[in-house]
Design a protein around this motif. Structure first.
Motif, short mmCIF file in Angstrom:
data_model
loop_
_atom_site.label_atom_id
_atom_site.label_comp_id
_atom_site.label_asym_id
_atom_site.label_seq_id
_atom_site.Cartn_x
_atom_site.Cartn_y
_atom_site.Cartn_z
N THR A 2 -27.64 -10.28 -16.78
CA THR A 2 -26.90 -9.29 -15.98
C THR A 2 -27.36 -7.87 -16.28
O THR A 2 -26.92 -6.92 -15.61
CB THR A 2 -25.40 -9.39 -16.25
OG1 THR A 2 -25.14 -9.00 -17.61
CG2 THR A 2 -24.89 -10.81 -16.02
N GLN A 3 -28.23 -7.74 -17.27
CA GLN A 3 -28.73 -6.43 -17.64
C GLN A 3 -30.25 -6.38 -17.45
O GLN A 3 -30.92 -7.42 -17.40
CB GLN A 3 -28.35 -6.09 -19.08
CG GLN A 3 -26.85 -6.00 -19.31
CD GLN A 3 -26.51 -5.28 -20.59
OE1 GLN A 3 -27.19 -5.42 -21.60
NE2 GLN A 3 -25.45 -4.46 -20.54
N ASP A 51 -29.60 -11.05 -21.81
CA ASP A 51 -28.48 -11.02 -20.88
C ASP A 51 -29.02 -10.78 -19.47
O ASP A 51 -29.42 -9.66 -19.14
CB ASP A 51 -27.51 -9.91 -21.27
CG ASP A 51 -26.26 -9.87 -20.38
OD1 ASP A 51 -26.23 -10.62 -19.39
OD2 ASP A 51 -25.35 -9.09 -20.69
N ASP A 96 -33.88 -2.39 -8.42
CA ASP A 96 -33.56 -3.56 -9.23
C ASP A 96 -34.64 -4.64 -9.13
O ASP A 96 -34.95 -5.32 -10.11
CB ASP A 96 -32.21 -4.13 -8.79
CG ASP A 96 -31.78 -5.31 -9.64
OD1 ASP A 96 -31.29 -5.08 -10.75
OD2 ASP A 96 -31.96 -6.47 -9.19
N PRO A 127 -26.78 -2.17 -17.76
CA PRO A 127 -26.31 -2.98 -16.63
C PRO A 127 -27.09 -2.62 -15.36
O PRO A 127 -27.56 -1.50 -15.20
CB PRO A 127 -24.83 -2.60 -16.51
CG PRO A 127 -24.46 -2.05 -17.86
CD PRO A 127 -25.70 -1.38 -18.37
N ARG A 128 -27.20 -3.58 -14.47
CA ARG A 128 -27.95 -3.35 -13.23
C ARG A 128 -27.39 -2.18 -12.42
O ARG A 128 -28.13 -1.42 -11.80
CB ARG A 128 -27.98 -4.63 -12.38
CG ARG A 128 -28.77 -5.76 -13.02
CD ARG A 128 -28.78 -7.02 -12.16
NE ARG A 128 -29.50 -8.09 -12.83
CZ ARG A 128 -30.81 -8.27 -12.79
NH1 ARG A 128 -31.55 -7.43 -12.06
NH2 ARG A 128 -31.38 -9.27 -13.42
N SER A 134 -33.12 -8.41 -18.94
CA SER A 134 -33.02 -8.47 -20.40
C SER A 134 -33.16 -9.92 -20.85
O SER A 134 -32.52 -10.82 -20.27
CB SER A 134 -31.68 -7.90 -20.86
OG SER A 134 -31.45 -8.23 -22.22
N THR A 182 -31.76 -1.26 -22.59
CA THR A 182 -31.10 -2.32 -21.83
C THR A 182 -29.80 -1.77 -21.26
O THR A 182 -28.95 -1.26 -22.00
CB THR A 182 -30.79 -3.52 -22.74
OG1 THR A 182 -32.01 -4.00 -23.32
CG2 THR A 182 -30.14 -4.64 -21.95
N GLU A 184 -25.94 0.51 -13.56
CA GLU A 184 -26.35 1.78 -14.18
C GLU A 184 -27.80 2.10 -13.84
O GLU A 184 -28.15 3.25 -13.57
CB GLU A 184 -26.16 1.73 -15.69
CG GLU A 184 -26.51 3.03 -16.39
CD GLU A 184 -26.30 2.99 -17.88
OE1 GLU A 184 -26.87 3.85 -18.59
OE2 GLU A 184 -25.55 2.11 -18.36
#
Length: 644
Positions: free
Chosen positions: A185-186, A183, A174, A163-164, A180, A161, A166
């Motif tokens: 945002t991940q 979350d 994406d 961050p987008r 996730s 998992t 990364e």
């Protein structure tokens, strides 16, 4: 014999053929040595032939969109003997990174090697990282403990998992990633960039290599997979869903990564309509189901431009169960038995023809050439013997024959001296070719390209820098080809000058064969163009795009240069080999004949004894010719294969 054994039997038969061919090449080498025909160039050629047979591998790539059943089919075809799934292929646990299955014949051990996804941020290509053991996580495998081995191999399905941002930095799209569950945002990304699995398995030990690929997202985010690995596989098995046929994403994979003019795939491309078992319980009955499957086959064949025989309906899941339960009826119904036959007869059979055709023809040609030399000796001995046995033969006739033999010997001796001088000229030709194209010059081109790429601020600027690399490389190759043609023309004139009209056979120079490397470079350029125009590439950060171009395209170009240099280094020593060997052998034959005749002239008592020696030598030659003919018969293509 059960169909399940067909594939194993085919692989085993091919392996047995290679082992026998290696033994016969070894016998041929001993025969050459016994007959004083083994030159250094021939010995190196035979060693290369043996190395080709020993190191020969066939790579089959299993390609398709996510969740099409690629790994399940691999389990059904190759690993059902373990009584369970060996590779992770059940729902929610499937291969997340490109995975190669093979047997490491050097280490002779089973293991799993995992390359962390973070290595994408480095400057090394996958090809380079293969030699960096410290970059991989390695886990030993015990083939006798299936449960533990399957649990270990499940790691190829691990995710992380992140961050987008990364994920984007690592090259993932994406829109194709799952968020996730904890979350939004991940996103979830594969934990590993690449996996290497060495398994002590009968088929893998025989040289079969399997490439299991994830879906479109992985194909698009790992350029080296699509630029180098997939195009170089000998065969592709493309998986589709039987109830959907060719979807838009399937067609994207087919057009952009499989059906490209620069791909190898000489052993074939095949489409598999998987999961036909979902149609088995149709209330309209089995006839309706069968007709529906046939319609999908026809449509798929038309859309992909394949023959109907190259599109097979299969249920990998039911095939795996059938293999585990040894249920021949279910195996046949699942289509896995027919797929085994296709892999056996079409893919492996084609590979056998590819490796055996040129190699066997070349070896047979060498043996026939050796036979011609011995037949020349045989004819010479027969003429001598006839003279010695003739009534009333006087010593003057023998002396005249000795003088003629000495004259012929002097002729071939002078030719040999001249040819050795020509060989030195060939060495200088090799130096000239190496000045036009060499690794140092390539690295200069690569460094200038890197500087131009890093100094570009626009997409057209990047495209111009990428194209410039191929322009200078093709210019170098064109200059190399031109100089190579001049060198081959010079070699041709040497052959014409030194080949007398009374030669029993036509001697041909060994060709330089540089054209195949120029073709490979142009194929790479077309793949580089697709990489550059890919929308995913256009959306990348400039630094990442540059890095991927350098680690993928430039690394592949470096390999082409390396293979070209191997041919350039080898050719000057081999170009004159047939003519040198023929001349050396003629010189040796005439020297022996002259010594015999002078001995007879000098000693009147030796006439009968020398005739007896000649008859004995003729008998030995007859025996050696029989051995040579037997060797020619033994050095044959695999059963059922045809020489080109």
């Amino acid at each position: 014999m059960a169909d399940a054994v067909t594939l194993t039997d085919q692989v085993e038969a091919y392996h047995s053929w290679k082992k026998e061919l290696v033994r016969n090449i070894t016998r041929y080498r001993r025969w050459l040595q016994f007959n004083e025909l083994l030159e250094g160039d021939i010995e190196r050629h035979l060693q290369r032939s043996i190395r080709l047979l020993v190191e020969d591998e066939l790579t089959i790539a299993f390609v398709g969109e996510y969740s099409r059943g690629k790994t399940e089919l691999i389990n059904a075809l190759f690993f059902a003997g373990h009584g369970q799934r060996l590779l992770p292929s059940e729902a929610g646990r499937t291969t997340m990174c490109p995975t190669e299955l093979f047997y490491d014949r050097h280490a002779r051990t089973s293991y799993l090697m995992l390359l962390p996804i973070e290595t994408r941020n480095g400057a090394m290509s996958l090809q380079q990282l293969r030699h960096e053991s410290g970059a991989w996580e390695t886990v030993a495998l015990d083939p006798a403990d299936t449960e533990t081995m399957a649990a270990t191999l499940a790691r190829v399905a691990e995710t992380r998992t992140v961050p987008r941002a990364e994920a984007a930095d690592l090259g993932f799209n994406d829109a194709m990633l799952d968020a996730s569950p904890d979350d939004p945002t991940q996103v979830l990304i594969p934990a590993w960039r690449h996996a290497l699995i060495s398994l002590q398995h009968p088929i893998l030990e025989r040289g079969l290599r399997i490439l299991d690929t994830p879906g479109l997202n992985a194909l698009g985010s790992e350029p080296e997979l699509t630029v180098s690995m997939l195009p170089s596989t000998q065969a592709v098995v493309f998986l589709l869903a039987a109830d959907a046929g060719v979807t838009a994403s399937d067609m994207t994979i087919w057009r952009e990564h499989i059906d490209t003019r620069d791909a190898d795939h000489r052993a074939g491309r095949f489409a598999i309509l998987n999961k036909i078992d979902v149609l088995w319980d149709d209330p309209s009955g089995s006839d309706h189901t069968g007709n529906a499957i046939e319609r999908v086959r026809e449509t798929t064949a038309r859309q992909l431009g394949l023959g109907m025989e190259d599109v097979l309906p299969v249920s990998a899941k039911q095939g795996l169960l059938a293999r585990i339960r040894d249920d021949d009826g279910l195996r046949r119904k699942s289509g896995v038995a027919q797929l085994e036959e296709l892999v056996s007869e079409r893919i492996l059979g084609r590979r056998e023809q590819l490796i055996s055709g040129e190699l066997v023809s070349d070896l047979r040609s060498m043996i026939r050439s050796n036979q011609a030399e011995l037949e020349n000796q045989q004819a010479s001995l027969a003429a001598e013997l006839e003279l010695l046995e003739a009534q009333g033969t006087d010593r003057q006739e023998i002396a005249e024959l000795a003088e003629k033999t000495r004259h012929d010997y002097d002729f071939f001796n002078r030719r040999l001296i001249t040819l050795k001088s020509s060989r030195r000229l060939m060495a200088s030709q090799g130096d000239m070719l190496r000045r036009i194209l060499n690794p140092e010059r390539f690295e200069q081109h690569a460094e200038r390209t890197r500087q131009r790429l890093e100094g570009s601020w626009t997409t057209p600027g990047l495209a111009s820098a990428m194209n410039a690399l191929f322009e200078v490389l093709e210019n170098d190759f064109n200059n190399l080809m031109a100089e190579g043609r001049r060198a081959e023309k010079m070699v041709g004139s040497i052959y014409r000058r030194h080949t007398s009209g009374d030669d029993d056979r036509t001697l041909e120079p060994v060709p330089l064969r540089l054209g195949r490397h120029l073709i490979a470079l142009r194929d790479l350029r077309s793949r580089a163009d697709r990489f550059r125009r890919d929308p995913r590439s256009l959306l990348m950060q400039q630094s990442r795009l540059i890095q991927q171009f350098l680690t993928t395209i430039v690394s592949e170009a470096r390999q082409i240069i390396h293979r070209t240099m191997q041919d350039i280094d080898r050719w000057p020593g081999e170009a004159l080999m047939p003519l040198l060997q023929h001349t050396q052998q003629q010189k040796q034959r005439l020297e022996s004949q002259f010594q015999r005749l002078r001995h007879i002239v000098d000693d009147e008592k030796e006439l009968k004894a020398e005739a007896d020696k000649l008859r004995q030598q003729r008998g030995t030659l007859d025996q050696q010719l029989r051995v040579a003919r037997k060797l020619e018969e033994r050095i044959a293509p695999p059963p059922g294969a045809q020489l080109p």
